[in-house]
Design a protein around this motif. Structure first.
Motif, PDB file in Angstrom:
ATOM      1  N   TYR A  38       0.847  -1.191   0.000  1.00  0.00           N
ATOM      2  CA  TYR A  38       0.000   0.000   0.000  1.00  0.00           C
ATOM      3  C   TYR A  38       0.877   1.233   0.000  1.00  0.00           C
ATOM      4  N   ARG A  49      -4.591   9.599   2.883  1.00  0.00           N
ATOM      5  CA  ARG A  49      -5.314   8.393   2.501  1.00  0.00           C
ATOM      6  C   ARG A  49      -4.336   7.262   2.229  1.00  0.00           C
ATOM      7  N   ILE A  51      -3.577   4.049  -0.293  1.00  0.00           N
ATOM      8  CA  ILE A  51      -3.916   3.605  -1.635  1.00  0.00           C
ATOM      9  C   ILE A  51      -3.370   2.192  -1.835  1.00  0.00           C
ATOM     10  N   GLU A  58      -4.730   3.584 -12.027  1.00  0.00           N
ATOM     11  CA  GLU A  58      -5.687   4.369 -11.235  1.00  0.00           C
ATOM     12  C   GLU A  58      -5.024   5.705 -10.899  1.00  0.00           C
ATOM     13  N   ARG A  59      -5.823   6.774 -10.907  1.00  0.00           N
ATOM     14  CA  ARG A  59      -5.227   8.075 -10.571  1.00  0.00           C
ATOM     15  C   ARG A  59      -5.874   8.662  -9.322  1.00  0.00           C
ATOM     16  N   TYR A  60      -5.051   9.322  -8.513  1.00  0.00           N
ATOM     17  CA  TYR A  60      -5.537   9.909  -7.261  1.00  0.00           C
ATOM     18  C   TYR A  60      -5.085  11.356  -7.169  1.00  0.00           C
ATOM     19  N   GLU A  61      -6.070  12.236  -6.955  1.00  0.00           N
ATOM     20  CA  GLU A  61      -5.747  13.655  -6.813  1.00  0.00           C
ATOM     21  C   GLU A  61      -5.529  13.992  -5.348  1.00  0.00           C
ATOM     22  N   ILE A  62      -4.541  14.840  -5.093  1.00  0.00           N
ATOM     23  CA  ILE A  62      -4.336  15.341  -3.738  1.00  0.00           C
ATOM     24  C   ILE A  62      -4.444  16.860  -3.826  1.00  0.00           C
ATOM     25  N   LEU A  70      -0.903  14.898  -8.348  1.00  0.00           N
ATOM     26  CA  LEU A  70      -1.646  13.807  -8.961  1.00  0.00           C
ATOM     27  C   LEU A  70      -0.777  12.554  -8.948  1.00  0.00           C
ATOM     28  N   GLU A  72      -0.292   8.372  -9.715  1.00  0.00           N
ATOM     29  CA  GLU A  72      -0.789   7.318 -10.582  1.00  0.00           C
ATOM     30  C   GLU A  72      -0.292   5.962 -10.100  1.00  0.00           C
ATOM     31  N   ILE A  78       3.736   3.086  -7.872  1.00  0.00           N
ATOM     32  CA  ILE A  78       3.059   4.381  -7.812  1.00  0.00           C
ATOM     33  C   ILE A  78       4.054   5.471  -8.166  1.00  0.00           C
TER      34      ILE A  78
END
Lengths: 129, 183
Positions: A38, A49, A51, A58-62, A70, A72, A78
């Motif tokens: 993780y 958070r 992930i 998968e993309r995650y915005e901060i 951003l 990925e 990651i």
């Protein structure tokens, strides 16, 4: 160059070598880990958070008061895709996937760290001896 | 009366030199940000601004170098950075100053500007990482230090050599000749 210079540089080289050996040993320990990994994201020292490092993209915005980043996730790794910080060092670091590896975006106070099973409170210390 | 006049004159000279050096340091910082210096180590920098700090330590007093570092960091952060990056830079700058000042105090016959510059560059990294440790609440970022140290030796030698050359050239100018006093 004077004598003191050589002493100084010699001590720095030795110190760097010592730290690097510790780093490489931790790296080998991480290689043997085959559980779920993780990425724990913290902003300004507080948890943001967690992930799961999945194979699918998968993309995650901060988006915080400190800035925008951003992340990925792809193929179990990651990386920082975008950041509005001035130096982009976090993007240069590239992809991380091994336990203990980190991505830091200092200006935006974002830190991403790879840990083992997050549900069990991250047994990173036991693995990374 | 006469000594008072001389003192005011010396203070003015110092202010002028600090202002010029700070301007030069900011421009060097801008140039450094503009050139694509692709280091193998993320976060490693040339640290060209340190050339001016070293020159300042050579010609002026320790407190003048602190003024220079604060000026340089505030202006560079306003132009390029954020409040966070100012915080980290000033921590690095002040620790770097402390180390370089101490080494120069220990003796100019023991350390050349190259050794001082290498130590100063690495102290800058340590100061930044220490500030980051407090802000991020983890010392994990110190993993980057050994790689920054190796890069710091190379960039420190380059910066020290550049500072040496600059100091030799400036020493020939009348303004700096009057400031140069072997301590």
């Amino acid at each position: 160059m004077k004598r003191g210079d050589f002493w100084l540089i010699g001590i720095i080289v030795l110190a760097a070598a010592y730290f690097m050996v510790a780093y490489i040993r931790q790296d080998h320990a991480a290689d043997r880990y085959d559980g779920k990994a993780y990425a724990v994201v913290t902003v300004d020292g507080k948890p943001f958070r967690t992930i799961e490092l999945t194979e699918s993209a998968e993309r995650y915005e901060i988006q915080t008061e400190f800035g925008y980043n951003l992340l990925e996730v792809k193929d179990g790794g990651i990386r920082m895709l975008e950041a509005d910080c001035p130096d982009d060092i976090c993007i240069e670091i590239g992809e991380v996937r091994k336990l203990g590896e980190t991505i830091v975006c200092l200006p935006n106070r974002v830190m991403v760290e790879i840990v083992g099973d997050a549900e069990e409170g991250g047994e990173t210390d036991a693995v990374a001896t | 009366m006469r000594s008072q006049h001389n003192e005011a004159d010396a203070a003015l000279r110092r202010s002028v030199v600090i202002a010029m050096f700070a301007a030069a340091a900011v421009v060097l910082g801008l140039i450094e940000a503009a050139i694509p210096f692709q280091a193998a180590v993320p976060g490693a920098k040339l640290g060209l601004g340190n050339i001016m700090v070293l020159a300042c330590l050579h010609f002026l007093r320790g407190r003048d170098a602190i003024s220079l570092i604060v000026l340089k960091t505030v202006i560079t952060s306003l132009l390029l950075g954020t409040f966070s990056s100012f915080l980290f830079s000033i921590a690095g700058g002040l620790l770097s100053f402390a180390v370089m000042y101490a080494l120069l105090r220990l003796g100019r016959d023991r350390f050349s500007l190259i050794g001082v510059s290498v130590a100063g560059g690495i102290a800058h990294n340590i100061g930044q990482l220490t500030a980051a440790t407090f802000v991020l609440g983890t010392s994990k970022i110190f993993y980057y230090l050994p790689f920054l140290m190796v890069a710091g030796i190379a960039t420190g030698i380059f910066v020290g050599f550049a500072a040496k050359t600059l100091i030799r050239a400036l020493g020939r100018l009348p303004l700096f000749e009057s400031l140069e006093n072997p301590r």
